[in-house]
Write a protein that holds these residues in place. Structure first.
Motif, PDB file in Angstrom:
ATOM      1  N   THR A  16       0.843  -1.196   0.000  1.00  0.00           N
ATOM      2  CA  THR A  16       0.000   0.000   0.000  1.00  0.00           C
ATOM      3  C   THR A  16       0.878   1.245   0.000  1.00  0.00           C
ATOM      4  O   THR A  16       2.074   1.169   0.285  1.00  0.00           O
ATOM      5  N   PRO A  17       0.323   2.416  -0.315  1.00  0.00           N
ATOM      6  CA  PRO A  17       1.140   3.624  -0.443  1.00  0.00           C
ATOM      7  C   PRO A  17       1.919   3.966   0.826  1.00  0.00           C
ATOM      8  O   PRO A  17       1.451   3.749   1.948  1.00  0.00           O
ATOM      9  N   LEU A  18       3.106   4.536   0.615  1.00  0.00           N
ATOM     10  CA  LEU A  18       3.908   5.031   1.724  1.00  0.00           C
ATOM     11  C   LEU A  18       3.322   6.333   2.258  1.00  0.00           C
ATOM     12  O   LEU A  18       3.423   6.623   3.449  1.00  0.00           O
ATOM     13  N   THR A 163      26.037  -2.410  -0.121  1.00  0.00           N
ATOM     14  CA  THR A 163      25.265  -1.280   0.389  1.00  0.00           C
ATOM     15  C   THR A 163      24.298  -1.772   1.458  1.00  0.00           C
ATOM     16  O   THR A 163      23.760  -2.871   1.351  1.00  0.00           O
ATOM     17  N   LEU A 164      24.100  -0.975   2.498  1.00  0.00           N
ATOM     18  CA  LEU A 164      23.198  -1.337   3.588  1.00  0.00           C
ATOM     19  C   LEU A 164      22.021  -0.360   3.628  1.00  0.00           C
ATOM     20  O   LEU A 164      22.210   0.857   3.490  1.00  0.00           O
ATOM     21  N   VAL A 165      20.835  -0.888   3.823  1.00  0.00           N
ATOM     22  CA  VAL A 165      19.626  -0.070   3.920  1.00  0.00           C
ATOM     23  C   VAL A 165      18.920  -0.429   5.225  1.00  0.00           C
ATOM     24  O   VAL A 165      18.763  -1.612   5.543  1.00  0.00           O
ATOM     25  N   PHE A 166      18.522   0.588   5.984  1.00  0.00           N
ATOM     26  CA  PHE A 166      17.839   0.311   7.242  1.00  0.00           C
ATOM     27  C   PHE A 166      16.948   1.478   7.643  1.00  0.00           C
ATOM     28  O   PHE A 166      17.061   2.588   7.097  1.00  0.00           O
ATOM     29  N   PHE A 167      16.071   1.214   8.608  1.00  0.00           N
ATOM     30  CA  PHE A 167      15.192   2.229   9.174  1.00  0.00           C
ATOM     31  C   PHE A 167      15.721   2.619  10.559  1.00  0.00           C
ATOM     32  O   PHE A 167      16.252   1.789  11.286  1.00  0.00           O
ATOM     33  N   GLU A 168      15.547   3.892  10.921  1.00  0.00           N
ATOM     34  CA  GLU A 168      15.917   4.336  12.254  1.00  0.00           C
ATOM     35  C   GLU A 168      15.016   5.490  12.661  1.00  0.00           C
ATOM     36  O   GLU A 168      14.506   6.233  11.806  1.00  0.00           O
ATOM     37  N   ARG A 169      14.834   5.650  13.967  1.00  0.00           N
ATOM     38  CA  ARG A 169      14.015   6.734  14.497  1.00  0.00           C
ATOM     39  C   ARG A 169      14.862   7.990  14.638  1.00  0.00           C
ATOM     40  O   ARG A 169      16.051   7.908  14.938  1.00  0.00           O
ATOM     41  N   LYS A 170      14.223   9.131  14.459  1.00  0.00           N
ATOM     42  CA  LYS A 170      14.967  10.387  14.381  1.00  0.00           C
ATOM     43  C   LYS A 170      15.760  10.693  15.647  1.00  0.00           C
ATOM     44  O   LYS A 170      16.850  11.252  15.575  1.00  0.00           O
ATOM     45  N   ARG A 193      13.778  10.933   4.127  1.00  0.00           N
ATOM     46  CA  ARG A 193      12.654  11.057   5.058  1.00  0.00           C
ATOM     47  C   ARG A 193      11.380  11.397   4.296  1.00  0.00           C
ATOM     48  O   ARG A 193      11.408  12.029   3.238  1.00  0.00           O
ATOM     49  N   GLU A 194      10.263  10.957   4.862  1.00  0.00           N
ATOM     50  CA  GLU A 194       8.941  11.257   4.311  1.00  0.00           C
ATOM     51  C   GLU A 194       8.859  10.913   2.814  1.00  0.00           C
ATOM     52  O   GLU A 194       8.355  11.704   2.006  1.00  0.00           O
ATOM     53  N   ILE A 195       9.334   9.736   2.447  1.00  0.00           N
ATOM     54  CA  ILE A 195       9.375   9.327   1.046  1.00  0.00           C
ATOM     55  C   ILE A 195       7.968   9.336   0.444  1.00  0.00           C
ATOM     56  O   ILE A 195       7.025   8.804   1.031  1.00  0.00           O
ATOM     57  N   THR A 196       7.840   9.969  -0.712  1.00  0.00           N
ATOM     58  CA  THR A 196       6.610  10.149  -1.517  1.00  0.00           C
ATOM     59  C   THR A 196       5.639  11.156  -0.912  1.00  0.00           C
ATOM     60  O   THR A 196       4.592  11.420  -1.493  1.00  0.00           O
ATOM     61  N   LYS A 197       5.980  11.750   0.242  1.00  0.00           N
ATOM     62  CA  LYS A 197       5.077  12.698   0.886  1.00  0.00           C
ATOM     63  C   LYS A 197       5.451  14.131   0.520  1.00  0.00           C
ATOM     64  O   LYS A 197       6.456  14.383  -0.157  1.00  0.00           O
ATOM     65  N   ILE A 198       4.685  15.081   0.994  1.00  0.00           N
ATOM     66  CA  ILE A 198       4.897  16.490   0.645  1.00  0.00           C
ATOM     67  C   ILE A 198       6.292  16.963   1.040  1.00  0.00           C
ATOM     68  O   ILE A 198       6.953  17.690   0.303  1.00  0.00           O
ATOM     69  N   LEU A 217      15.472  16.314  11.758  1.00  0.00           N
ATOM     70  CA  LEU A 217      14.670  15.554  10.802  1.00  0.00           C
ATOM     71  C   LEU A 217      13.385  15.085  11.470  1.00  0.00           C
ATOM     72  O   LEU A 217      13.388  14.668  12.630  1.00  0.00           O
ATOM     73  N   LEU A 218      12.303  15.135  10.729  1.00  0.00           N
ATOM     74  CA  LEU A 218      11.024  14.660  11.216  1.00  0.00           C
ATOM     75  C   LEU A 218      10.494  13.608  10.259  1.00  0.00           C
ATOM     76  O   LEU A 218      10.877  13.554   9.091  1.00  0.00           O
ATOM     77  N   GLY A 219       9.595  12.769  10.757  1.00  0.00           N
ATOM     78  CA  GLY A 219       8.946  11.801   9.891  1.00  0.00           C
ATOM     79  C   GLY A 219       9.666  10.469   9.833  1.00  0.00           C
ATOM     80  O   GLY A 219      10.577  10.183  10.607  1.00  0.00           O
ATOM     81  N   GLU A 220       9.228   9.619   8.897  1.00  0.00           N
ATOM     82  CA  GLU A 220       9.798   8.287   8.706  1.00  0.00           C
ATOM     83  C   GLU A 220      11.150   8.400   8.013  1.00  0.00           C
ATOM     84  O   GLU A 220      11.276   9.089   7.001  1.00  0.00           O
TER      85      GLU A 220
END
Length: 289
Positions: A16-18, A163-170, A193-198, A217-220
């Motif tokens: 589903t959409p990000l 290459t490494l890809v990961f998620f982290e909290r701000k 951050r905030e991929i595909t968002k405004i 930084l804010l958001g995902e």
């Protein structure tokens, strides 16, 4: 083309959409609009998704880390009755850093069809727009909470030229990147951050540009670390050469580590000792502590 108008006893794993509602595929809409049950992390968010896509209200069952095992019998009963079900996450592609793996595995082991409906994925989106080498790459998901566990996670890939890809909290990002720098050495880094968002934003530079700093930084947040740089590989070769010379000269490991650290700027005694022990194990050399 496979006929999808009648596909009973199937679990659909639906991306589903990000954040951008226009990224929802027509196939995903069609399948979500007809399944008997949608397993989702948050039923309220799922309801908002359906409303934004103009889908009729669905029957939602929450599925998260602490109740996933308990949902499996319900899913199997549903499929046994010939119904279809869908699995979605709060956003993006299910199972990748989200619950659902146990459900998918159980359905497959029970002989039911599990079919993917691919679409948005934060890891892939960050990688494709980062400008860093895309292959090979490893996806680490969300980093652990404790710095010691973060270090262990990175150490698993310290010897891999990928290459490494990961998620982290701000609130933990700067410190986690500092651990990455200590463990992996200099690398290119992209923070998305905030991929595909405004307010979508990509910050690209060197790992040392971001490590240990307060990042506004804010958001995902999704992080991409490029493969080891040539300078890092050259340093590793220098370290290995010095440690091999110390092993050949002999002595107690901690003394050899101290001598090696004194010979190479930026090499700590702890790192020297750990690498020395690993090198000695590889060579199967005797010696005491």
């Amino acid at each position: 083309m496979v006929d999808e108008t009648t596909t009973p006893a199937t679990l659909w794993v639906v991306a589903t959409p990000l954040g951008n509602a226009a990224d929802m595929s027509e196939r995903a809409r069609r399948i979500l609009g007809r399944v008997a049950v949608v397993f989702c992390e948050d039923t309220r968010r799922a309801a908002r998704l359906f409303a934004s896509q103009g889908l009729p209200p669905g029957r939602f069952l929450s599925l998260y880390d602490h109740n996933e095992a308990g949902r499996i019998p319900q899913a199997l009963d549903l499929l046994s009755a010939g119904s279809e079900a869908a699995l979605i996450s709060d956003a993006g592609t299910p199972v990748l850093s989200d619950p659902g793996y146990l459900l998918v595995r159980a359905c497959r082991e029970a002989g039911f069809r599990v079919r993917p409906v691919p679409g948005p994925c934060a890891a892939a989106a960050a990688l494709m727009a980062s400008g860093l080498a895309a292959q090979p790459f490893a996806f680490l998901g969300f980093l652990p909470r404790k710095s010691g566990d973060i270090r262990k996670a990175f150490e698993r890939f310290a010897g891999c030229a990928c290459t490494l890809v990961f998620f982290e909290r701000k609130d933990r990002l700067g410190q986690s990147l500092a651990v990455a720098l200590e463990t992996l050495g200099p690398r290119e880094c992209a923070i998305a951050r905030e991929i595909t968002k405004i307010h979508e934003e990509f910050r690209v530079g060197r790992l040392e540009d971001f490590a240990g700093k307060e990042l506004d930084l804010l958001g995902e947040i999704t992080v991409v670390l490029g493969p080891p740089l040539e300078e890092a590989r050259a340093r590793d070769e220098d370290v290995d050469r010095v440690l091999a010379a110390e092993l050949a000269a002999g002595g107690k490991p901690r003394e050899m580590a101290r001598r090696a650290a004194a010979r190479l700027a930026g090499l700590g005694v702890k790192e020297a000792y750990e690498r020395l022990m690993a090198l000695r194990q590889d060579q199967d050399l005797p010696g005491g502590r």
